[in-house]
Scaffold this motif. Structure first.
Motif: not given
Length: 220
Positions: A87, A90, A104-106
């Motif tokens: 966690k 991201n 890369d979700y950020e």
């Protein structure tokens, strides 16, 4: 900016880029074993890797500066792997058996390349890489096998050293315990596994991902 370069420029995420690069720890690079032992033990390693139908393990990934991230690794034959990070990180790395994808979700970006272009190919395709390019490295401990894998014709792929310990509950009697990576820029990354579980149920959906890029204009 290239997603891998961005990773390397971000302190908490620099180690993640190392999952896609590889290496050999100096302490293990002592000497090569005799040719007969080399062939026999390389066969054992290939058998152990081929014997993994599914595997889950906790992992700790550390770069050369000591930056560490953790998560859960999932494998399923043939050639599928997933690195799900803790966690706060991201990101996700997934192989569907043909290509490796970094998500890369950020920043809503993805990057993909063939498994054959990644050092992880040595882990995901043992028939091609470990037997052909592998070399047994003496560890001084009969219960620990260290296999250095590199393609001399493609130094840009770096070197990966797979480390196994003898274990009666692992396929082929060898448990993958860690690997060490050195990329073309001599940057080292170490991945250590723990709590390995073999033969667990793993759905194929584990090797899919949610694409964070906007649907409009997304490459097909």
């Amino acid at each position: 900016m290239d997603i891998l370069n961005r990773l390397k420029a971000t302190p908490m995420r620099a180690a993640i880029a190392g999952a896609l690069a590889v290496a050999v720890p100096a302490a293990l690079a002592v000497s090569a074993a005799p040719a007969a032992a080399q062939s026999d033990q390389l066969d054992q390693v290939v058998a152990a890797l081929r014997g993994i139908t599914t595997m889950k393990a906790d992992f700790t990934q550390t770069d050369r500066k000591g930056q560490t991230v953790r998560g859960v690794m999932t494998m399923k034959a043939p050639g599928r792997i997933r690195f799900e990070y803790e966690k706060g990180v991201n990101m996700l790395i997934v192989s569907n058996g043909r290509s490796l994808t970094l998500i890369d979700y950020e920043v809503a970006q993805t990057q993909r390349w063939p498994i054959s272009n990644s050092p992880l190919g040595a882990l995901l395709d043992p028939k091609r890489d470990v037997k052909r390019y592998g070399k047994l490295i003496s560890t001084g401990n009969p219960d620990v096998l260290s296999i250095e894998v590199k393609d001399p014709k493609k130094p840009e792929y770096g070197t990966i050293t797979l480390i196994f310990t003898r274990s009666g509950d692992a396929p082929g009697g060898l448990k993958l315990s860690s690997w060490v990576a050195l990329d073309a820029q001599n940057k080292r990354t170490t991945v250590r596994l723990s709590n390995q579980r073999f033969g667990v149920t793993v759905p194929d959906s584990a090797f899919t991902y949610r694409d964070p890029r906007p649907a409009v204009g997304r490459p097909r």
